[in-house]
Design a protein around this motif. Structure first.
Motif, PDB file in Angstrom:
ATOM      1  N   ASP A  34      83.140 -58.981  85.374  1.00 42.98           N
ATOM      2  CA  ASP A  34      82.190 -60.067  85.116  1.00 42.98           C
ATOM      3  C   ASP A  34      82.621 -61.324  85.867  1.00 42.98           C
ATOM      4  O   ASP A  34      81.780 -62.058  86.394  1.00 42.98           O
ATOM      5  CB  ASP A  34      82.100 -60.368  83.616  1.00 42.98           C
ATOM      6  N   GLU A  35      83.930 -61.562  85.934  1.00 46.33           N
ATOM      7  CA  GLU A  35      84.434 -62.731  86.649  1.00 46.33           C
ATOM      8  C   GLU A  35      84.128 -62.625  88.144  1.00 46.33           C
ATOM      9  O   GLU A  35      83.778 -63.628  88.778  1.00 46.33           O
ATOM     10  CB  GLU A  35      85.941 -62.891  86.410  1.00 46.33           C
ATOM     11  N   ASP A  36      84.246 -61.430  88.718  1.00 45.86           N
ATOM     12  CA  ASP A  36      83.857 -61.237  90.122  1.00 45.86           C
ATOM     13  C   ASP A  36      82.399 -61.654  90.321  1.00 45.86           C
ATOM     14  O   ASP A  36      82.079 -62.388  91.252  1.00 45.86           O
ATOM     15  CB  ASP A  36      84.006 -59.772  90.552  1.00 45.86           C
ATOM     16  N   CYS A  37      81.539 -61.168  89.459  1.00 45.46           N
ATOM     17  CA  CYS A  37      80.108 -61.509  89.554  1.00 45.46           C
ATOM     18  C   CYS A  37      79.906 -63.012  89.464  1.00 45.46           C
ATOM     19  O   CYS A  37      79.143 -63.591  90.246  1.00 45.46           O
ATOM     20  CB  CYS A  37      79.307 -60.805  88.470  1.00 45.46           C
ATOM     21  N   ARG A  38      80.565 -63.634  88.503  1.00 46.97           N
ATOM     22  CA  ARG A  38      80.411 -65.078  88.322  1.00 46.97           C
ATOM     23  C   ARG A  38      80.814 -65.818  89.599  1.00 46.97           C
ATOM     24  O   ARG A  38      80.099 -66.708  90.061  1.00 46.97           O
ATOM     25  CB  ARG A  38      81.255 -65.570  87.138  1.00 46.97           C
ATOM     26  N   ILE A  39      81.938 -65.456  90.166  1.00 44.38           N
ATOM     27  CA  ILE A  39      82.419 -66.129  91.379  1.00 44.38           C
ATOM     28  C   ILE A  39      81.441 -65.934  92.534  1.00 44.38           C
ATOM     29  O   ILE A  39      81.128 -66.884  93.262  1.00 44.38           O
ATOM     30  CB  ILE A  39      83.837 -65.638  91.738  1.00 44.38           C
ATOM     31  N   PHE A  40      80.935 -64.730  92.698  1.00 46.80           N
ATOM     32  CA  PHE A  40      80.034 -64.470  93.822  1.00 46.80           C
ATOM     33  C   PHE A  40      78.699 -65.199  93.678  1.00 46.80           C
ATOM     34  O   PHE A  40      78.137 -65.650  94.673  1.00 46.80           O
ATOM     35  CB  PHE A  40      79.820 -62.970  94.025  1.00 46.80           C
ATOM     36  N   ILE A  41      78.181 -65.333  92.450  1.00 41.11           N
ATOM     37  CA  ILE A  41      76.872 -65.994  92.313  1.00 41.11           C
ATOM     38  C   ILE A  41      76.959 -67.503  92.146  1.00 41.11           C
ATOM     39  O   ILE A  41      75.957 -68.193  92.300  1.00 41.11           O
ATOM     40  CB  ILE A  41      76.003 -65.379  91.186  1.00 41.11           C
ATOM     41  N   THR A  42      78.174 -68.024  91.866  1.00 37.27           N
ATOM     42  CA  THR A  42      78.281 -69.476  91.667  1.00 37.27           C
ATOM     43  C   THR A  42      79.120 -70.182  92.714  1.00 37.27           C
ATOM     44  O   THR A  42      78.969 -71.392  92.894  1.00 37.27           O
ATOM     45  CB  THR A  42      78.876 -69.805  90.278  1.00 37.27           C
ATOM     46  N   GLN A  43      80.033 -69.477  93.386  1.00 36.01           N
ATOM     47  CA  GLN A  43      80.944 -70.130  94.324  1.00 36.01           C
ATOM     48  C   GLN A  43      80.861 -69.573  95.741  1.00 36.01           C
ATOM     49  O   GLN A  43      80.799 -70.338  96.696  1.00 36.01           O
ATOM     50  CB  GLN A  43      82.387 -70.005  93.824  1.00 36.01           C
ATOM     51  N   ARG A  44      80.899 -68.273  95.879  1.00 38.58           N
ATOM     52  CA  ARG A  44      80.973 -67.661  97.214  1.00 38.58           C
ATOM     53  C   ARG A  44      79.615 -67.531  97.879  1.00 38.58           C
ATOM     54  O   ARG A  44      79.522 -67.424  99.099  1.00 38.58           O
ATOM     55  CB  ARG A  44      81.618 -66.278  97.127  1.00 38.58           C
ATOM     56  N   GLY A  45      78.562 -67.473  97.073  1.00 40.22           N
ATOM     57  CA  GLY A  45      77.223 -67.266  97.616  1.00 40.22           C
ATOM     58  C   GLY A  45      76.176 -67.480  96.554  1.00 40.22           C
ATOM     59  O   GLY A  45      76.240 -68.435  95.791  1.00 40.22           O
ATOM     60  N   LYS A  46      75.261 -66.539  96.492  1.00 38.52           N
ATOM     61  CA  LYS A  46      74.174 -66.652  95.522  1.00 38.52           C
ATOM     62  C   LYS A  46      73.666 -65.253  95.208  1.00 38.52           C
ATOM     63  O   LYS A  46      73.778 -64.346  96.028  1.00 38.52           O
ATOM     64  CB  LYS A  46      73.049 -67.499  96.097  1.00 38.52           C
ATOM     65  N   GLY A  47      73.079 -65.130  94.029  1.00 38.84           N
ATOM     66  CA  GLY A  47      72.503 -63.856  93.613  1.00 38.84           C
ATOM     67  C   GLY A  47      71.090 -64.029  93.098  1.00 38.84           C
ATOM     68  O   GLY A  47      70.667 -65.139  92.748  1.00 38.84           O
ATOM     69  N   TRP A  48      70.375 -62.922  93.061  1.00 31.20           N
ATOM     70  CA  TRP A  48      69.002 -62.875  92.555  1.00 31.20           C
ATOM     71  C   TRP A  48      68.865 -61.661  91.670  1.00 31.20           C
ATOM     72  O   TRP A  48      69.567 -60.661  91.846  1.00 31.20           O
ATOM     73  CB  TRP A  48      68.003 -62.769  93.709  1.00 31.20           C
ATOM     74  N   VAL A  49      67.970 -61.747  90.732  1.00 33.13           N
ATOM     75  CA  VAL A  49      67.639 -60.606  89.885  1.00 33.13           C
ATOM     76  C   VAL A  49      66.145 -60.349  89.957  1.00 33.13           C
ATOM     77  O   VAL A  49      65.351 -61.246  90.245  1.00 33.13           O
ATOM     78  CB  VAL A  49      68.074 -60.816  88.410  1.00 33.13           C
ATOM     79  N   CYS A  50      65.806 -59.102  89.701  1.00 31.35           N
ATOM     80  CA  CYS A  50      64.411 -58.708  89.534  1.00 31.35           C
ATOM     81  C   CYS A  50      64.250 -58.318  88.078  1.00 31.35           C
ATOM     82  O   CYS A  50      65.021 -57.501  87.560  1.00 31.35           O
ATOM     83  CB  CYS A  50      64.071 -57.526  90.444  1.00 31.35           C
ATOM     84  N   GLU A  51      63.262 -58.927  87.436  1.00 30.55           N
ATOM     85  CA  GLU A  51      63.010 -58.665  86.017  1.00 30.55           C
ATOM     86  C   GLU A  51      61.641 -58.023  85.816  1.00 30.55           C
ATOM     87  O   GLU A  51      60.685 -58.359  86.504  1.00 30.55           O
ATOM     88  CB  GLU A  51      62.989 -59.968  85.213  1.00 30.55           C
ATOM     89  N   ILE A  52      61.612 -57.133  84.857  1.00 35.91           N
ATOM     90  CA  ILE A  52      60.361 -56.609  84.316  1.00 35.91           C
ATOM     91  C   ILE A  52      60.482 -56.748  82.809  1.00 35.91           C
ATOM     92  O   ILE A  52      61.452 -56.268  82.215  1.00 35.91           O
ATOM     93  CB  ILE A  52      60.104 -55.144  84.721  1.00 35.91           C
TER      94      ILE A  52
END
Length: 147
Positions: A34-52
């Motif tokens: 989870d910490e890897d994910c947090r770092i990648f979406i808040t510090q190293r880059g950005k992330g997107w999600v698709c929701e239904i």
């Protein structure tokens, strides 16, 4: 289907999607924390999600530090709906709005992901890691693909 920026609150559902895939599965789910994910979406880059219906069914994450696509996955129950391509395109548009550096990714050979990236205009440039195909996308190639 809604595409939006990923937040820290999405990490639990991102992990569910990541660990549900049939192709390119993690050999050990603890390899991506989870910490890897947090770092990648808040510090190293950005992330997107698709929701239904308020459920994350796919996600993508770009890494500006390594000029890399860190992740693009869709839950297998929701593949072939176009979510992957939408996540890909918003991510690559954002990436090239931040830098003109060529971006790369790795994926297993003989997978649907390999075919997906080829169709999206990525160019194979060799091998990477543990037998993955390394693909690259230049800014100029991306512009050609979007016309």
């Amino acid at each position: 289907m809604i595409i939006r920026e990923a937040t820290i609150d999405d990490i639990r559902q991102i992990q569910v999607v990541r660990n549900s895939v049939k192709e390119n599965p993690l050999s050990n789910p603890n390899l991506v924390t989870d910490e890897d994910c947090r770092i990648f979406i808040t510090q190293r880059g950005k992330g997107w999600v698709c929701e239904i219906d308020n459920n994350v069914i796919g996600f993508s994450i770009a890494d500006l530090q390594e000029n890399n696509i860190w992740a693009l996955f869709v839950h297998p129950d929701f593949d072939r709906l176009g979510a992957g391509r939408q996540l890909h395109d918003v991510m690559i548009n954002w990436y090239f709005s931040k830098t003109k550096e060529t971006v790369w990714l790795g994926t297993a050979p003989g997978t649907r992901a390999e075919a997906f990236y080829r169709k999206a205009g990525w160019k194979e440039v060799g091998m990477h890691g543990k037998g993955e195909i390394k693909f690259e996308m230049s800014h100029s190639d991306w512009l050609l693909n979007t016309q």
